[in-house]
Write a protein that holds these residues in place. Sequence first.
Motif, short mmCIF file in Angstrom:
data_model
loop_
_atom_site.label_atom_id
_atom_site.label_comp_id
_atom_site.label_asym_id
_atom_site.label_seq_id
_atom_site.Cartn_x
_atom_site.Cartn_y
_atom_site.Cartn_z
N HIS A 219 0.81 -1.22 0.00
CA HIS A 219 0.00 0.00 0.00
C HIS A 219 0.84 1.27 0.00
CE1 HIS A 219 1.10 -0.49 4.24
NE2 HIS A 219 0.97 0.81 4.33
N ALA A 220 2.16 1.15 0.18
CA ALA A 220 3.00 2.32 0.40
C ALA A 220 3.15 3.15 -0.87
CB ALA A 220 4.37 1.89 0.90
N SER A 221 3.17 4.47 -0.70
CA SER A 221 3.58 5.39 -1.76
C SER A 221 5.09 5.53 -1.69
CB SER A 221 2.92 6.76 -1.58
OG SER A 221 1.51 6.65 -1.66
N ILE A 222 5.74 5.63 -2.85
CA ILE A 222 7.20 5.57 -2.91
C ILE A 222 7.78 6.93 -3.28
CG2 ILE A 222 9.19 4.48 -4.01
CD1 ILE A 222 7.50 2.60 -2.28
N ALA A 254 -1.89 12.83 8.32
CA ALA A 254 -2.04 11.38 8.26
C ALA A 254 -1.60 10.78 6.93
CB ALA A 254 -3.49 11.00 8.57
N PRO A 255 -1.90 11.39 5.76
CA PRO A 255 -1.48 10.76 4.51
C PRO A 255 0.02 10.56 4.39
CG PRO A 255 -3.13 12.46 4.10
CD PRO A 255 -2.72 12.58 5.53
N SER A 256 0.82 11.40 5.06
CA SER A 256 2.27 11.27 4.92
C SER A 256 2.77 9.97 5.51
CB SER A 256 2.96 12.45 5.59
OG SER A 256 2.85 12.37 7.00
N ARG A 257 2.01 9.37 6.41
CA ARG A 257 2.45 8.12 7.04
C ARG A 257 2.51 6.98 6.04
NH1 ARG A 257 4.55 9.90 11.78
NH2 ARG A 257 3.15 11.43 12.72
N ASN A 258 1.86 7.15 4.91
CA ASN A 258 1.82 6.09 3.91
C ASN A 258 3.06 6.09 3.02
OD1 ASN A 258 0.36 3.94 2.58
ND2 ASN A 258 0.12 5.33 0.85
N TRP A 259 3.90 7.13 3.14
CA TRP A 259 5.05 7.27 2.26
C TRP A 259 6.28 6.55 2.81
CZ3 TRP A 259 5.48 9.78 -2.50
CH2 TRP A 259 4.32 10.43 -2.94
N HIS A 260 6.95 5.84 1.92
CA HIS A 260 8.23 5.21 2.23
C HIS A 260 9.30 5.83 1.32
CE1 HIS A 260 7.07 1.41 4.62
NE2 HIS A 260 6.00 2.21 4.59
N LEU A 261 10.50 5.98 1.87
CA LEU A 261 11.63 6.54 1.13
C LEU A 261 12.51 5.39 0.63
CD1 LEU A 261 13.48 8.86 0.18
CD2 LEU A 261 14.45 8.90 2.49
N VAL A 262 12.68 5.31 -0.67
CA VAL A 262 13.54 4.30 -1.28
C VAL A 262 14.79 5.00 -1.78
CG1 VAL A 262 13.80 2.70 -3.24
CG2 VAL A 262 11.69 2.71 -1.88
N GLY A 285 13.92 2.96 10.38
CA GLY A 285 14.28 1.65 9.85
C GLY A 285 13.18 0.96 9.08
N ASP A 286 11.92 1.23 9.42
CA ASP A 286 10.80 0.54 8.75
C ASP A 286 10.32 1.26 7.50
OD1 ASP A 286 10.83 -1.39 10.72
OD2 ASP A 286 9.31 -0.38 11.95
N VAL A 287 10.73 2.50 7.30
CA VAL A 287 10.17 3.27 6.19
C VAL A 287 11.23 3.80 5.22
CG1 VAL A 287 8.07 3.95 7.43
CG2 VAL A 287 10.15 5.36 7.63
N GLN A 364 6.08 17.87 3.24
CA GLN A 364 4.70 18.08 3.65
C GLN A 364 3.86 18.59 2.48
OE1 GLN A 364 4.13 21.07 6.61
NE2 GLN A 364 2.00 20.54 6.99
N GLN A 365 4.42 19.52 1.71
CA GLN A 365 3.71 20.06 0.56
C GLN A 365 3.47 18.96 -0.48
OE1 GLN A 365 5.76 23.30 -1.36
NE2 GLN A 365 4.09 23.71 -2.80
N LEU A 366 4.49 18.17 -0.75
CA LEU A 366 4.35 17.08 -1.72
C LEU A 366 3.31 16.07 -1.26
CD1 LEU A 366 5.42 15.50 -4.25
CD2 LEU A 366 7.02 14.39 -2.67
N PHE A 367 3.40 15.66 -0.01
CA PHE A 367 2.49 14.62 0.49
C PHE A 367 1.04 15.09 0.57
CE2 PHE A 367 6.25 12.76 3.13
CZ PHE A 367 6.83 12.29 1.96
N SER A 368 0.83 16.40 0.64
CA SER A 368 -0.53 16.93 0.72
C SER A 368 -1.20 17.02 -0.65
CB SER A 368 -0.52 18.31 1.38
OG SER A 368 0.13 19.26 0.54
N LEU A 369 -0.44 16.85 -1.73
CA LEU A 369 -1.03 16.90 -3.06
C LEU A 369 -1.87 15.66 -3.32
CD1 LEU A 369 2.04 18.10 -5.19
CD2 LEU A 369 0.14 19.49 -4.35
N SER A 370 -2.90 15.83 -4.09
CA SER A 370 -3.70 14.66 -4.49
C SER A 370 -2.93 13.87 -5.54
CB SER A 370 -5.04 15.12 -5.06
OG SER A 370 -4.84 15.81 -6.29
N VAL A 371 -3.37 12.65 -5.77
CA VAL A 371 -2.75 11.83 -6.82
C VAL A 371 -2.85 12.54 -8.17
CG1 VAL A 371 -2.94 9.66 -8.10
CG2 VAL A 371 -3.17 9.67 -5.60
#
Length: 417
Positions: A219-222, A254-262, A285-287, A364-371
Amino acid sequence: MPAIQVPEPALHHPTPSQRSDPPIRVTQVMAHLSRQSGGVFEAVLGLAPALGDRSRIEVRVLGLDHPEPATDHLVQRGVPTQAFPVQGPSSFGYAPRLGRVLRDAAPDILHVHGLWMYPSIAGMGWSGRPMPYVVSPHGMLDGWALSNKRWKKKLAGLAFETRQLRGAACLHALCASELTAIRSAGLTNPVCVIPNGVEPEPTPRTAAPPLWRRDVPAHASILLFLGRLAPQKGLPDLLRGFARERTGTAGASAPSRNWHLVIAGWGEPGYCDLLRDTARDLGLGDVVHFVGPQFGEEKARTFAEADAFVLPSVSEGLPIAILEAWAAHLPVLMTSRCNLDIGFDASAALRIDPEPASIAAGLQQLFSLSVAQRRQMGVRGAQLVATQFSWPKAAESMEAVYRWILGRGSRPDTVDI
């Protein structure tokens, strides 16, 4: 910093004199012919075949051998390529056979990519008589780059590099700010300003995912970083900014919690360990996922799997990774030091400074944007690549510079004198 202004070159219609001229024989020289050479190799890999596709250019590439060679990538694109064994420290790259082959090859023009290593010396001595050469510093004269390992570069400058730069028929800047850096270094040669290109065809998301994807929640956004893991890339500050955003210091939602950094790339083992330790100490370590180098098809799949791209660099020439991200229709978070302010002007990128608070605010600005909003940014980036940053366009502009140097054409608009 001024935005890049890319002149629109005229369509290539050879004049009668050009049609009767013999082809221009170009030898391009760089350090290690390996993906580990980062953006310099990617630039040669794009420019050399595009030059070879032009009817009046014959191009070959010479460089240094490496434990992880990539000469086949050039050969498969029709570019004759040779890599020469190195004697002594690989950081200097002394390869006596390279010098001998250059002297025997007698091309019409030599094009040297990169600074501070033996290919610069070989380039100055490639012929027993004065012959023209072009030097592409690839951002290595930027203020930050000059201050990094400063004494080594001062010694190299005294020994050979300053003489090589001053003797060039033309220097090649990737952007307006690199032209400024070249002039600030006291160099008065003609300078052509020609940006890098990129392959514009992204890998569709219907392709098989990259191998690392199975280790990241479905489910993670990358958020993707891809490139060399080195101090100028600003990765410690990216990790601190990412942690700051997640802990709410920058007002995380809350939406930012879905993001993982690769983090995809390669670097000195000690520096890579430092980055992993930093991520662990910040509780990431988990994200945060270090997935190693990504090349070829695997790199294309990595871009296709990402939802956004970040490059918090403190020093760049003109990063091909951002052009690749735009080609893959990704929104970009970057600093002005990436020298692609045209992306801000086109609303294809968000601006950050290379420090944690600014990075956190940008995230924060990036994560607040809609898809849909992120996709629109990515589309604008793809349009920039298609109209401004193609390898055929770069090759056309570079051929015009070669012709001018050889007295076969007028001075192009890309040249500053």
